[in-house]
Each structure stands twice: as structure tokens, then as C-alpha cells.
Write a protein that holds these residues in place. Sequence first.
Motif, mmCIF file in Angstrom:
data_model
loop_
_atom_site.group_PDB
_atom_site.id
_atom_site.type_symbol
_atom_site.label_atom_id
_atom_site.label_comp_id
_atom_site.label_asym_id
_atom_site.label_seq_id
_atom_site.Cartn_x
_atom_site.Cartn_y
_atom_site.Cartn_z
ATOM 1 N N VAL A 161 -49.179 -32.927 -7.915
ATOM 2 C CA VAL A 161 -48.821 -33.586 -9.182
ATOM 3 C C VAL A 161 -49.592 -33.010 -10.363
ATOM 4 O O VAL A 161 -49.577 -33.576 -11.456
ATOM 5 N N SER A 162 -50.270 -31.884 -10.138
ATOM 6 C CA SER A 162 -51.050 -31.285 -11.221
ATOM 7 C C SER A 162 -50.330 -30.059 -11.774
ATOM 8 O O SER A 162 -49.511 -29.425 -11.095
ATOM 9 N N SER A 163 -50.650 -29.711 -12.989
ATOM 10 C CA SER A 163 -50.074 -28.528 -13.622
ATOM 11 C C SER A 163 -50.792 -27.283 -13.122
ATOM 12 O O SER A 163 -52.024 -27.259 -13.021
ATOM 13 N N VAL A 164 -50.024 -26.254 -12.793
ATOM 14 C CA VAL A 164 -50.633 -25.031 -12.259
ATOM 15 C C VAL A 164 -51.476 -24.304 -13.298
ATOM 16 O O VAL A 164 -52.243 -23.400 -12.962
ATOM 17 N N ASN A 165 -51.333 -24.672 -14.555
ATOM 18 C CA ASN A 165 -52.097 -24.015 -15.610
ATOM 19 C C ASN A 165 -53.458 -24.663 -15.859
ATOM 20 O O ASN A 165 -54.266 -24.141 -16.621
ATOM 21 N N LYS A 211 -41.140 -23.284 -12.962
ATOM 22 C CA LYS A 211 -40.983 -22.392 -14.117
ATOM 23 C C LYS A 211 -42.202 -21.509 -14.344
ATOM 24 O O LYS A 211 -42.157 -20.580 -15.147
ATOM 25 N N ASN A 212 -43.309 -21.826 -13.673
ATOM 26 C CA ASN A 212 -44.553 -21.067 -13.865
ATOM 27 C C ASN A 212 -44.822 -20.192 -12.637
ATOM 28 O O ASN A 212 -45.797 -20.391 -11.917
ATOM 29 N N LYS A 213 -43.944 -19.235 -12.409
ATOM 30 C CA LYS A 213 -44.031 -18.432 -11.193
ATOM 31 C C LYS A 213 -45.303 -17.601 -11.136
ATOM 32 O O LYS A 213 -45.914 -17.440 -10.072
ATOM 33 N N LEU A 214 -45.724 -17.054 -12.265
ATOM 34 C CA LEU A 214 -46.940 -16.247 -12.288
ATOM 35 C C LEU A 214 -48.157 -17.084 -11.883
ATOM 36 O O LEU A 214 -49.000 -16.638 -11.093
ATOM 37 N N SER A 215 -48.245 -18.301 -12.425
ATOM 38 C CA SER A 215 -49.365 -19.188 -12.082
ATOM 39 C C SER A 215 -49.306 -19.594 -10.613
ATOM 40 O O SER A 215 -50.343 -19.729 -9.949
ATOM 41 N N LEU A 216 -48.100 -19.786 -10.097
ATOM 42 C CA LEU A 216 -47.954 -20.117 -8.678
ATOM 43 C C LEU A 216 -48.505 -18.997 -7.806
ATOM 44 O O LEU A 216 -49.233 -19.246 -6.831
#
Length: 511
Positions: A161-165, A211-216
Motif C-alpha cells: 500500500v506504499s508508493s514505490v517512490n 505506472k512506475n515501472k522504473l521504480s518497480l
Amino acid sequence: MQKYRKYMIIYAFLLCFRFWISQSNSYIHPDEQLQSLQIIAGKNLGWKVELPWEFTSEEPIRSMLPLYLMLLPAFYTAKATCHEFCKPDTIYLLARFTMFLWSLAIDFSISRIVPPTKKWKCLILYSSSFLACSFQTHTISNSMETVFTFLTIMFLSKLAVSSVNSRSSYLLSTAASISTTIGIFTRITFLAFVFVPFVYYGFQWLKTNRKNKLSLFKHIFFMICSCVLVSSLCVYEDYKFYGKFTITLLNNISYNSRVENLALHGIHSKNQHFLVNVPLLCGPLLFVFSLWNLRSAHAWFWIFPVAVLSIFPHQEARFLLPAVSLYVVFAAQHIRSRFLLLLFIIYSTVMSVFYGIMHQNGVVPSVVELGSILRDNGLLNHASVSHHPATIYYWRTYTAPTWMLARPNSSPVDVVQLYNYSKEQSLSLFWDDYFKSQLAEKESSGVASSDTLSFPILVCPVALLQSEEDMKGLQLLRYIPYHVDLDDADELPLADLIRNHGIGIYAAKKN
């Protein structure tokens, strides 16, 4: 705060009960001594110990890093506080206290995993279970496996539930990777317990941050790096202990993949886990039927690992400790019947007293008593090497934790476990050994000693030596009460075992 005061008082009481159980002498399984305290005592204190095959075979299957996390705090504390001699019973109690502290990590994880409105109910139900009071306070690898299972699930649930950024998400993903890696090196079965949580929370995490594939990819990279670093540390510590390069994780998989190896430990029915072990550990909570509904994610958290472990023919109840602990936590969120709740509390109280206090309760104190007897007779100092070999026989008990004798490596004292010996065979062996030792002493000194401690020594449940014929020529040196087990039920009725509870230390009468 005022709203939850009642729950906090109940929880505090249950913690006190758990601490009290943690300081008892109960003995649930031999591995809690032989594959933990026995190993560290031999390595750190230089005492004479008998190592189990898991650590002595050509391909050892136990990793050292999980053991260090579990036990080194107790040993270092004992060393720091002892001036000359570290008492084994002090180390033992410190180790059990360390396990009590580790069990609090599960409580913390529960408080973070479940919804806030269910937190106190889940904490109280889990803390009232004999799983928390008895199993989690023992120095057994299954207990540490449970700790890392809950920690991993906690990290994954927060990561989902946290943002990858965010910076916290990187800490969570790294922590999840570290706890998973240590859990796998603790027991290979750990993979079965965290597979469903990884899939369940992993899909949530990917869906939230698709939507944040790079951060994933950055997170996955950090997790892989953390896994490699911790694995390397585990392999390095194993290299230092075993004196050779070995990957215990692969050795473990290789050993347990062969049915002929598992047959040495006992072959069970494939239904043993579901039909016997789960009911034993869950008790009345077994009838929380919503946790058997396969459409519920909570059901898969415990059913999947039990099903996987049911594939293997060797099935012990303790293997299911992480899965059933999760079952209890989830049951607290679904249970509606107060009657069922009452039955579970009664069941857990009885089981906590049996497993946490009385089960094989005499074995540890008997070794401590023997250490005192041997020390008083000068058999635990380096000068005792000139003494004739002396044998202590343990019959119809769990394997004695010989590290608690604190023997120097030159000690002539040996401990022999009489597995599968009948009464006649055990007494015959005892007297044959006694007459041989008396003859050897007479030949060396010219006379058989009658004023010193005679060997061998026999340790066994007092219920098995009740007749005059059995006790002929024997004297009871020490009696330790409240030793009860179910392993002697084939020798005597259970009522006799309970009525004549306790364990005795026997030697031949003088003169």
C-alpha cells in the motif's frame, strides 16, 4: 486509550503468563537443545558436547546465522555477567528469555498486519494460544521460522500500500528480502509459508504502482541485492563453522528430497497434517469454518503451506507452526461464538501447562543436578582425565542436553541415550557396566571404592522403577517432580505415569 484499557490489561497478563512459561524447564522437542544450545555452547564455551548428524555429516544441512540471531545474545550476556564460570542453567534461562523477546516481534507484526479495529482481539487470542506461550518461547528452529514468516508478511503488507517512490518503500522491500532470505536459511519449508503472501501482496503492489515501472525494477533490484548479500553472509558463517565451503540450503533440499532419508525419521500418512496435526494445534478454533472457504485469501495463507508440507511423508505438528499461528490470528477476525472462544481458552490453558511446564520437565534439571554432583566429586575439572571412563545412561526420556554438564573436552564422563531399550535390557546394561567399572577400579587401585560416587548413573522416569525387584541394589540420588510425557504410555497406564510423575537419578548402592 481509555477505550482499550481493558484489552491492554488482559494482554499484559497474557504476556506475564508467556514470560513465566518461558522460564520453565519443559522440553517440547530434542531439536530445541541439540540443534541450538548444544551447538553454540560447544563453539563459544569450548565444552564437550555431542553434535547431531545435521552438523557432522559430509553435507551439513543447518545454517549458523539463524542460530546466532537466536542464541548469541544470551551467550554474550552470560559471558559479560559471569566472572569465572557461566552456569548452564543461567544461559538456558537467558536463551528462553531471548525467545520470549523474539515472540514479541510476532505480536508487533500482528498489530501492523490486521485492521486497527481488530488489533486487540487478534493479539489477545494469539497470546492466549499455547502456540505463543509454549512453542514460541522454546529455542527451536520452527519458532524462528514463525517469527520471520510474520515479519515478512508485515513488510509485504505495508509495501503493498506504499508508493514505490517513497524512501520507506525501499526500506520495506529490503527488509522483506532480508527476512525472507534468513527465513529460508532457517528452514527450507519457509518458502511454503511466504509463497501466498508474496503472490497476494505482490499483485496488490504491482496494481498500485503499475505506472512506475522504473521504480518497480529498482525495488526488485534492491531486493535481489539484499538477498545475495544475506545469502553470502550465511554461506560465509557456515564456512567458518564447518571449515569448508558448503551451501547448507542446497544440502537440506538434497537430503529431504530422498524418501529413504525421511524414512529414518518416521513415515506418516499423507493426511497426518490435516487430520491430526492441524486439529491438535488449532483445537476448537478448527470449527471457524470461514477459514476453510477457498474463496477467502485468509484460507489460502494457511491451507497452501499445509498442503505443500503434506506432500512429504515425514510430518510433525511443529512443522505447521507458522501456518497455524496465522490461522489463529485470522480466526480472531472471523470468530463469532463466545462458547467456541471459551473452549479455545480452556484448551490452550491445559496445553500450555502440559507442553509449557510439565512435558519432559525433569530432563533439564536432571542434567543440572548431575553437573553439580560431578563437580562436587571433581569429575568436571581438567585433572579428572585420569579418572576411569564414567557413563550416564538416560532411558525413556528425551535426549539429554549434555552441554549443560559443562564438561571440559578432557572429561571422562560420557552420556548414552538408551533408545528403544526395554526395562530388562536397560538394567542389564547398567549392572554389567557397574561391575566392569568396579573391577577396573579394583585392578588399578587394589580395592573397589565405596566412599565415592559410583558409575554408571541411570536417569529415567520413576514410574518405570516401582517394584522392589527393579530397585534391588539401586539408590535414588535425586528426584525431580512434575516430569510427565506420553512416550511411556506403552509401558504403563497414563494414570500411573501421572500419579508417579517425576524423574529419578539412580546409582548403585554403596557397599
